[in-house]
Design a protein around this motif. Structure first.
Motif, PDB file in Angstrom:
ATOM      1  N   ALA A 172       1.074  -1.365   0.342  1.00 34.33           N
ATOM      2  CA  ALA A 172      -0.374  -0.313   0.392  1.00 34.33           C
ATOM      3  C   ALA A 172       0.683   1.042   0.212  1.00 34.33           C
ATOM      4  CB  ALA A 172      -0.827   0.005   1.212  1.00 34.33           C
ATOM      5  N   ALA A 173       1.547   1.434   1.228  1.00 36.22           N
ATOM      6  CA  ALA A 173       2.901   2.440   0.254  1.00 36.22           C
ATOM      7  C   ALA A 173       3.340   2.186  -0.943  1.00 36.22           C
ATOM      8  CB  ALA A 173       3.827   2.189   2.564  1.00 36.22           C
ATOM      9  N   GLY A 174       4.091   1.059  -1.286  1.00 31.20           N
ATOM     10  CA  GLY A 174       4.388   1.732  -2.742  1.00 31.20           C
ATOM     11  C   GLY A 174       3.249   1.871  -3.555  1.00 31.20           C
ATOM     12  N   LYS A 175       2.703   1.558  -3.413  1.00 29.63           N
ATOM     13  CA  LYS A 175       1.289   2.245  -3.828  1.00 29.63           C
ATOM     14  C   LYS A 175       1.067   3.948  -4.409  1.00 29.63           C
ATOM     15  CE  LYS A 175      -1.447  -1.889  -5.109  1.00 29.63           C
ATOM     16  NZ  LYS A 175      -1.825  -2.950  -5.008  1.00 29.63           N
ATOM     17  N   ALA A 176       0.810   3.687  -2.827  1.00 27.40           N
ATOM     18  CA  ALA A 176       0.698   5.109  -2.568  1.00 27.40           C
ATOM     19  C   ALA A 176       1.860   6.349  -3.079  1.00 27.40           C
ATOM     20  CB  ALA A 176       0.754   5.418  -1.377  1.00 27.40           C
ATOM     21  N   LEU A 177       3.103   6.267  -2.901  1.00 25.60           N
ATOM     22  CA  LEU A 177       4.095   6.299  -3.614  1.00 25.60           C
ATOM     23  C   LEU A 177       4.236   6.495  -5.714  1.00 25.60           C
ATOM     24  CD1 LEU A 177       6.933   7.633  -3.711  1.00 25.60           C
ATOM     25  CD2 LEU A 177       8.053   5.956  -3.362  1.00 25.60           C
ATOM     26  N   ALA A 178       3.683   5.583  -5.918  1.00 26.51           N
ATOM     27  CA  ALA A 178       3.300   5.355  -6.874  1.00 26.51           C
ATOM     28  C   ALA A 178       2.434   6.502  -8.170  1.00 26.51           C
ATOM     29  CB  ALA A 178       3.680   4.029  -7.687  1.00 26.51           C
ATOM     30  N   ARG A 179       1.385   6.482  -7.144  1.00 28.59           N
ATOM     31  CA  ARG A 179       0.494   7.236  -7.341  1.00 28.59           C
ATOM     32  C   ARG A 179       1.015   8.757  -7.459  1.00 28.59           C
ATOM     33  NH1 ARG A 179      -3.368   3.812  -4.420  1.00 28.59           N
ATOM     34  NH2 ARG A 179      -2.671   5.590  -2.481  1.00 28.59           N
ATOM     35  N   LEU A 180       1.482   9.320  -6.537  1.00 26.66           N
ATOM     36  CA  LEU A 180       2.290  10.797  -6.167  1.00 26.66           C
ATOM     37  C   LEU A 180       3.132  11.412  -6.694  1.00 26.66           C
ATOM     38  CD1 LEU A 180       2.620  12.829  -4.117  1.00 26.66           C
ATOM     39  CD2 LEU A 180       3.977  12.012  -3.099  1.00 26.66           C
ATOM     40  N   GLU A 181       4.129  10.272  -7.350  1.00 33.36           N
ATOM     41  CA  GLU A 181       5.109  10.004  -8.628  1.00 33.36           C
ATOM     42  C   GLU A 181       4.135  10.379 -10.033  1.00 33.36           C
ATOM     43  OE1 GLU A 181       9.229   7.879  -7.443  1.00 33.36           O
ATOM     44  OE2 GLU A 181       7.238   7.067  -8.319  1.00 33.36           O
ATOM     45  N   SER A 182       3.146   9.600 -10.002  1.00 37.33           N
ATOM     46  CA  SER A 182       2.358   9.262 -11.828  1.00 37.33           C
ATOM     47  C   SER A 182       1.774  11.060 -11.342  1.00 37.33           C
ATOM     48  CB  SER A 182       1.478   8.678 -11.883  1.00 37.33           C
ATOM     49  OG  SER A 182       0.644   8.763 -12.527  1.00 37.33           O
ATOM     50  N   ARG A 183       1.282  11.377 -10.265  1.00 40.05           N
ATOM     51  CA  ARG A 183       0.276  13.127 -10.280  1.00 40.05           C
ATOM     52  C   ARG A 183       1.463  14.095 -10.621  1.00 40.05           C
ATOM     53  NH1 ARG A 183      -0.862  15.943  -6.323  1.00 40.05           N
ATOM     54  NH2 ARG A 183      -0.695  14.513  -4.434  1.00 40.05           N
ATOM     55  N   LEU A 184       2.715  13.952 -10.295  1.00 40.66           N
ATOM     56  CA  LEU A 184       3.233  15.511  -9.803  1.00 40.66           C
ATOM     57  C   LEU A 184       4.318  15.344 -11.165  1.00 40.66           C
ATOM     58  CD1 LEU A 184       5.444  14.916  -6.533  1.00 40.66           C
ATOM     59  CD2 LEU A 184       3.200  16.263  -7.558  1.00 40.66           C
ATOM     60  N   GLY A 185       4.773  13.489 -12.437  1.00 42.45           N
ATOM     61  CA  GLY A 185       4.848  13.174 -13.577  1.00 42.45           C
ATOM     62  C   GLY A 185       6.301  13.050 -13.579  1.00 42.45           C
ATOM     63  N   VAL A 186       6.877  13.038 -12.497  1.00 44.36           N
ATOM     64  CA  VAL A 186       8.815  13.113 -11.964  1.00 44.36           C
ATOM     65  C   VAL A 186       8.801  11.871 -10.605  1.00 44.36           C
ATOM     66  CG1 VAL A 186       8.929  15.359 -12.221  1.00 44.36           C
ATOM     67  CG2 VAL A 186       8.391  14.745  -9.908  1.00 44.36           C
ATOM     68  N   ARG A 187       9.674  11.344 -10.938  1.00 48.75           N
ATOM     69  CA  ARG A 187      10.445  10.267  -9.904  1.00 48.75           C
ATOM     70  C   ARG A 187      11.341  10.559  -8.857  1.00 48.75           C
ATOM     71  NH1 ARG A 187      11.653   4.650  -9.778  1.00 48.75           N
ATOM     72  NH2 ARG A 187      10.615   4.314 -11.772  1.00 48.75           N
ATOM     73  N   LEU A 188      10.536  10.378  -7.270  1.00 51.93           N
ATOM     74  CA  LEU A 188      11.174  10.370  -6.362  1.00 51.93           C
ATOM     75  C   LEU A 188      11.821  10.325  -5.468  1.00 51.93           C
ATOM     76  CD1 LEU A 188       7.833  11.942  -4.864  1.00 51.93           C
ATOM     77  CD2 LEU A 188       9.039  13.896  -5.515  1.00 51.93           C
ATOM     78  N   LEU A 189      11.844   8.927  -5.816  1.00 53.02           N
ATOM     79  CA  LEU A 189      12.809   8.056  -5.321  1.00 53.02           C
ATOM     80  C   LEU A 189      13.678   6.751  -6.116  1.00 53.02           C
ATOM     81  CD1 LEU A 189      10.873   6.636  -2.276  1.00 53.02           C
ATOM     82  CD2 LEU A 189      12.268   8.378  -1.968  1.00 53.02           C
ATOM     83  N   ASN A 190      15.243   6.248  -6.122  1.00 52.70           N
ATOM     84  CA  ASN A 190      15.241   5.679  -6.863  1.00 52.70           C
ATOM     85  C   ASN A 190      15.275   4.118  -6.356  1.00 52.70           C
ATOM     86  OD1 ASN A 190      16.468   7.346  -8.918  1.00 52.70           O
ATOM     87  ND2 ASN A 190      17.990   8.146  -7.464  1.00 52.70           N
ATOM     88  N   ARG A 191      15.172   3.607  -6.766  1.00 52.72           N
ATOM     89  CA  ARG A 191      14.379   2.181  -5.393  1.00 52.72           C
ATOM     90  C   ARG A 191      15.776   0.479  -6.140  1.00 52.72           C
ATOM     91  NH1 ARG A 191      10.444   4.717  -7.682  1.00 52.72           N
ATOM     92  NH2 ARG A 191       7.932   4.428  -6.247  1.00 52.72           N
ATOM     93  N   THR A 192      15.931   0.039  -5.634  1.00 49.38           N
ATOM     94  CA  THR A 192      16.683  -0.615  -5.477  1.00 49.38           C
ATOM     95  C   THR A 192      17.018  -1.936  -5.033  1.00 49.38           C
ATOM     96  OG1 THR A 192      19.051  -0.151  -4.010  1.00 49.38           O
ATOM     97  CG2 THR A 192      18.556   0.734  -6.249  1.00 49.38           C
TER      98      THR A 192
END
Length: 301
Positions: A34-54
């Protein structure tokens, strides 16, 4: 752009603070997914990537760092809004931002803050330990502790919370090499260690026995913007210093420094609490100032 979703922003901030989706989600009652989906929705709305994930770690992108800084300011404003409502009950809450002198802050402010935080669990404290004179309003501080400061800013209020006496001193090695001054006039032939920063320079204020107050500027080949650095320079034999007793008492007791001009009075220097002028002083600030006065009514030496 759609209106901000505070739940998504909360998830982003929590994940950044925790350093993982698992920890961030748990902190706000969400699963990792759920936390990952919330971040994905935020990035989609802003149109930028906020976190680099490894697979091993998360890190903020450049855009993520900018957004995170703005979110911190927004959350601080929310805390301030809650704190302003809390004044009706007199209960301190919210984020309290302080700027304090380095040495005095560590020796006297930090122990006091431990008790303050224990007494008021709804307060969070952010402290800058620096001898630099910050612009309290421009930099968003609630309160500053300053030594021997004059308040000429009409936007600020000042209150004396403690006092100390300065001590003129030097290392035995310096005195062996250069001699010990026995009058104020003799200081002109010595290297004096002055506090100096971009915005202010220290002057020594002394009064010989049965004389008038004299401002001593002296010769200075070495100027520093830290009281602790001046003490270290004096101990190293680089010159004569004019420092508060709370900073040099141990060095004097152990013989690393020697007090000079015993017949001269240095006068009392005020330790000030300085804060933005407000019609209603927040409880978080008022309670800390009251605690300072209560604890530091005696000279902190």
């Amino acid at each position: 752009m759609k209106r901000a979703n505070l739940d998504e922003i909360s998830a982003f901030m929590s994940v950044v603070d925790a350093g993982s989706f698992v920890g961030g989600g748990r902190a706000i009652g969400l699963t990792r997914s759920a936390a990952g989906k919330a971040l994905a929705r935020l990035e989609s709305r802003l149109g930028v990537r906020l976190l680099n994930r490894t697979t091993r770690q998360l890190s903020l992108t450049d855009e993520g760092r900018v957004f995170h800084e703005h979110c911190l300011q927004v959350l601080a404003a929310v805390d301030e809004a809650e704190a302003s409502v809390g004044q009706r009950t007199g209960v301190p809450r919210g984020v309290l931002r302080l700027t304090v002198p380095g040495a005095f802050g560590r020796l006297h402010v930090l122990p006091l803050l431990q008790d303050y935080l224990r007494a008021w669990p709804e307060v969070q404290v952010e402290v800058s330990f620096s001898d630099r004179v910050a612009d309290i309003i421009e930099e968003g501080y609630d309160l500053a502790v300053r030594i021997n400061a004059s308040n000429t800013d009409s936007r600020l209020v000042s209150r004396v919370v403690a006092q100390h006496r300065a001590i003129v001193c030097a290392a035995p090695a310096y005195l062996d090499a250069r001699g010990e001054p026995d009058t104020l006039e003799a200081l002109a032939a010595h290297d004096c260690l002055f506090f100096s920063s971009r915005t202010r320079r220290q002057h020594w204020r002394l009064r010989p026995k049965d004389g008038d107050w004299v401002t001593v500027e002296g010769r200075s080949r070495f100027r520093l913007d830290s009281g602790e650095a001046i003490r270290d320079a004096a101990v190293a034999g680089l010159g004569i210093a004019y420092l508060p007793g709370f900073l040099v008492d141990e060095d004097l007791a152990r013989g690393r420094l020697k007090a000079l001009l015993p017949s001269c009075e240095t006068g009392v220097v005020g330790i000030m609490a300085i804060y933005p002028s407000k019609r209603h002083l927040p409880a978080k600030v008022r309670r800390l100032i009251d605690l300072m006065v209560e604890r530091w009514s005696a000279t902190p030496r």
